[in-house]
Design an enzyme around this catalytic site. Structure first.
Site, mmCIF file in Angstrom:
data_model
loop_
_atom_site.group_PDB
_atom_site.id
_atom_site.type_symbol
_atom_site.label_atom_id
_atom_site.label_comp_id
_atom_site.label_asym_id
_atom_site.label_seq_id
_atom_site.Cartn_x
_atom_site.Cartn_y
_atom_site.Cartn_z
ATOM 1 N N HIS A 467 -15.702 -9.420 1.627
ATOM 2 C CA HIS A 467 -15.563 -9.752 -0.013
ATOM 3 C C HIS A 467 -14.127 -9.817 -0.173
ATOM 4 O O HIS A 467 -13.613 -9.112 -1.330
ATOM 5 C CB HIS A 467 -16.435 -8.839 -0.765
ATOM 6 C CG HIS A 467 -17.876 -9.148 -0.665
ATOM 7 N ND1 HIS A 467 -18.921 -8.121 -1.010
ATOM 8 C CD2 HIS A 467 -18.672 -9.771 -0.006
ATOM 9 C CE1 HIS A 467 -19.935 -8.197 -0.624
ATOM 10 N NE2 HIS A 467 -20.010 -9.482 0.021
ATOM 11 N N PRO A 468 -13.165 -9.901 0.430
ATOM 12 C CA PRO A 468 -11.861 -9.787 0.089
ATOM 13 C C PRO A 468 -11.519 -10.807 -1.104
ATOM 14 O O PRO A 468 -11.799 -12.147 -1.224
ATOM 15 C CB PRO A 468 -10.875 -10.345 1.280
ATOM 16 C CG PRO A 468 -11.864 -11.527 1.870
ATOM 17 C CD PRO A 468 -13.401 -10.710 1.878
#
Length: 531
Positions: A467-468
């Site tokens: 989930h960057p």
């Protein structure tokens, strides 16, 4: 030289939405560029195929992080979709909007128009919810959202144990408050993955005013007198240059940063170190990286069905394949995690800051063989990490992967939450509903007890949950990269519309918010064009 009204870079979750909405007006000439290939790989469409797509150069960029001090110097694989549909073609298919407070906080940061009441209609517009239309859900949109097509006694027992531990039950994590335990909703249709390509792009590709190019990686933007006027991309080893009325970067938290920096937009020291002449010094580019670190706790179990045992024999695999072929159900229809729990790490937390992903299977990492014993995995992540990392180029070569430094567990607050998360999982597994399976902690192991032990354990078992966000953050302050209308502050003619613009990470999985961001971006682009 080709001329377009809009050029969209990246045909991922955001890019597919943008291409659909911007090409809806036949007067707009739209180009969508994708560095990867077509989504004609069979494992893209079968839900369990994520196991064969992550780490596969056909579908994944193959990034790695730099050695991370918080993880004992370990490097992590950092999957990002390199295919039409981007991460929506290889991800876990969990549909999760985040909490109302997430978006209200964005609004408080000066991002006008991004509060929960502003974004909820956008979520509903896109959604085709299996239960139909309601105050909180939409029906008839392009994005199909269904319930999971598989149930496990082990997961039911874990949810019951969570309730015994004091966590309520819920049947919907997407109401603005995702507190409680239950089964995830997934972006699937009749047992098939329902990617952004299927939802938004495939129908739009029939329009004569939309052109889609695959195998096309951007080398740099073309800038003239303070305005982005086009870009240069490489396809089949040949460079091409084009002109655009407006360029929209939707290449993600890694790709959008790389394109900006290769074009001379970013921190002056980073550009100079790589031999790139600064065009616009923007200190925020590549900074503010946030990600959800998952702590993957594994328990051996007894007396209950586990995917480990089913998948370890030829007969078991044959039964799994037959169930999917006949009914589009069973383990092959599974997302990586079917059940989840949202709760607080400590009572003083205003809203849930922990998310569990519970799985009836265990393995060392995605792509590895399952363990040779019945087991389950309870991953738990800090939804609102304080730690901030960075992504920056390390070469003037547009083909080189940038340096990804997440900087996990770099604050005392994050370490404290990680230790408590491990304790909390242990408390759940000790409850009667789950204790009947005689759970034996395999990772990190019962020898880790003190605060220091648990922090060390978090560093040993922690890994990205993919989930960057945040590397081109939106905001009203001088340090923000884009304004509330997603326009690059430093130059005209460019917007960024992907997960990189999030000021702070949402409290849950990030795919649905990324598509929402693109929905809002398209509306603002079309609105501004009329002025």
């Amino acid at each position: 030289m080709d001329q377009f009204d809009y050029v969209i870079v990246g045909a991922g979750s955001a890019g597919c939405v943008l291409a659909n909405r911007l090409s809806a007006d036949p007067k707009n000439r739209v180009l969508l560029l994708e560095a990867g290939g077509r989504d004609n790989y069979h494992w893209v469409h079968i839900p369990v195929g994520y196991l064969y797509c992550i780490g596969n150069p056909r579908t994944d960029w193959g990034y790695k992080t730099a050695p991370d001090p918080g993880l004992g110097g370990r490097e992590l694989l950092y999957p990002r979709g390199r295919i039409l549909g981007g991460c929506s073609s290889i991800n876990g298919m969990i549909y999760m909007r985040g909490q109302a407070q997430d978006f209200d906080m964005w609004r408080q940061f000066g991002c006008t128009g991004w509060g929960w009441d502003d974004v909820l209609p956008l979520y509903k517009k896109q959604e085709d919810f299996y239960k139909g239309d309601s105050d909180l859900h939409g029906a008839g949109g392009e994005l199909r959202v269904e319930k999971a097509r598989v149930r496990w006694d082990m997961l039911d027992a874990f949810l019951e144990a969570a309730e015994q531990a004091g966590f309520p039950r819920t049947d919907d994590f997407n109401t603005g408050s995702n507190e409680g335990g239950g089964y995830f909703h997934v972006t699937q249709k009749n047992g098939w993955r329902w990617s952004a390509v299927k939802a938004f792009l495939r129908s739009a590709m029939k329009r004569p005013n939309l052109r889609v190019e695959t195998g096309a990686q951007v080398e740099r933007l073309v800038i003239d007198e303070g305005r982005v006027i086009g870009l240069r991309y490489n396809q089949n080893g040949e460079s091409h240059e084009l002109r655009a009325g407006e360029v929209v970067l939707s290449a993600g938290s890694v790709g959008s940063v790389q394109i900006l920096e290769m074009s001379g937009i970013g921190r002056g020291d980073v550009l100079s170190e790589n031999g790139i002449t600064p065009v616009a010094e923007v200190e925020g580019v590549g900074e503010n990286l946030q990600d959800h670190l998952q702590l993957r706790m594994i328990y051996k179990v007894q007396g209950v069905k586990s995917l480990n045992t089913m998948a370890s024999s030829l007969w078991g695999k044959a039964k799994i394949g037959m169930e999917y072929a006949l009914f589009r159900s069973g383990p092959m229809s599974m997302s990586p995690s079917q059940a989840g729990v949202f709760t607080r790490s400590f009572p003083e937390k205003e809203t849930p800051d922990l998310e569990y992903h519970v799985q009836p299977v265990s393995l060392d990492k995605f792509g590895d063989a399952v363990h040779p014993f019945p087991a389950m995995t309870a991953s738990v992540c800090n939804l609102r990490p304080e730690s901030r990392g960075s992504i920056h180029i390390n070469s003037p070569d547009w083909r080189a992967h940038p340096t990804i430094a997440p900087n996990y567990l770099s604050t005392e607050g994050d370490r404290r939450v990680a230790a408590e998360a491990i304790r909390q999982v242990r408390r759940v597994t000790e409850q009667p509903a789950f204790a009947k399976f005689h759970p034996e902690e395999y990772k990190p192991g019962p020898s880790y007890q003190s605060e220091a032990d648990l922090v060390r354990a978090a560093g040993e078992i922690g890994t990205t949950i993919f989930h960057p966000v945040g590397t081109c953050r939106m905001g009203a302050d001088d340090g923000a990269v884009v304004d509330e209308r997603l326009r690059l502050k430093a130059l005209e003619g460019l917007r960024i519309a992907d997960a990189s613009i999030m000021p702070t990470i949402t409290s849950g999985n990030t795919n649905a918010p990324t598509m929402m961001i693109a929905e809002k971006a398209a509306a603002m682009i079309l609105e501004d064009a009329k002025r």
